[in-house]
Write an enzyme that holds these catalytic residues in place. Structure first.
Site, PDB file in Angstrom:
ATOM      1  N   TYR A  97       0.823  -1.205   0.000  1.00 44.76           N
ATOM      2  CA  TYR A  97       0.000   0.000   0.000  1.00 44.76           C
ATOM      3  C   TYR A  97       0.857   1.254   0.000  1.00 44.76           C
ATOM      4  O   TYR A  97       2.046   1.219   0.327  1.00 44.76           O
ATOM      5  CB  TYR A  97      -0.979   0.009   1.184  1.00 44.76           C
ATOM      6  N   CYS A  98       0.213   2.354  -0.367  1.00 44.17           N
ATOM      7  CA  CYS A  98       0.824   3.683  -0.326  1.00 44.17           C
ATOM      8  C   CYS A  98      -0.261   4.658   0.120  1.00 44.17           C
ATOM      9  O   CYS A  98      -1.189   4.263   0.825  1.00 44.17           O
ATOM     10  CB  CYS A  98       1.420   4.057  -1.684  1.00 44.17           C
ATOM     11  N   ARG A  99      -0.171   5.900  -0.278  1.00 43.04           N
ATOM     12  CA  ARG A  99      -1.177   6.876   0.134  1.00 43.04           C
ATOM     13  C   ARG A  99      -2.486   6.704  -0.638  1.00 43.04           C
ATOM     14  O   ARG A  99      -3.567   6.732  -0.077  1.00 43.04           O
ATOM     15  CB  ARG A  99      -0.646   8.311  -0.052  1.00 43.04           C
TER      16      ARG A  99
END
Length: 137
Positions: A97-99
């Site tokens: 995941y990221c932002r």
């Protein structure tokens, strides 16, 4: 009509290559986008499994500001990202995941090229995670 057959044949080759069909029997690659709810359920189910890794590909500052509990951090923007990913076990299962989901999708592309076979992308990243009411550590 010949163009349609060529397109169909090319599509079949692409599907076979992406599924591991052209690699001599290697395990096929599984890449799935997960909703926040699906990702949360996966973490609940597999969180204690040492072969399940939550991978945060945001910057160190973003990670320190708040991350999914248990996640490790490898900054996608760091020049050594590909090498750092190469040091991970490609046989493990990764929730990436990221932002917002853009960097994690790009990170997963790199991981697929490095032979990782069981990958999940958190759709919407931490933005969607927190909007759904899930906490960050």
């Amino acid at each position: 009509m010949r163009g349609a057959w060529a397109c169909a044949a090319l599509a079949a080759l692409v599907v076979a290559a992406l599924s591991g069909g052209c690699t001599g029997g290697e395990e096929p690659t599984t890449v799935r986008d997960l909703s926040v709810e699906e990702a949360h359920a996966l973490i609940e189910e597999r969180g204690d499994d040492p072969s399940f890794v939550i991978l945060d590909v945001r910057t160190r500052d973003e990670y320190v500001a708040g991350h999914i509990e248990g996640a490790i951090n490898l900054d996608y923007y760091d020049r050594s990202f590909a090498a750092a990913v190469g040091a991970l076990d490609p046989g493990d299962t990764y929730l990436v995941y990221c932002r917002s989901g853009v960097r994690s999708a790009a990170a997963i592309d790199i991981m697929v090229k490095k032979g990782f076979s069981d990958l999940y992308n958190l759709e919407g990243g931490t933005v969607a995670w927190t909007a759904a009411g899930y906490p960050l550590a």
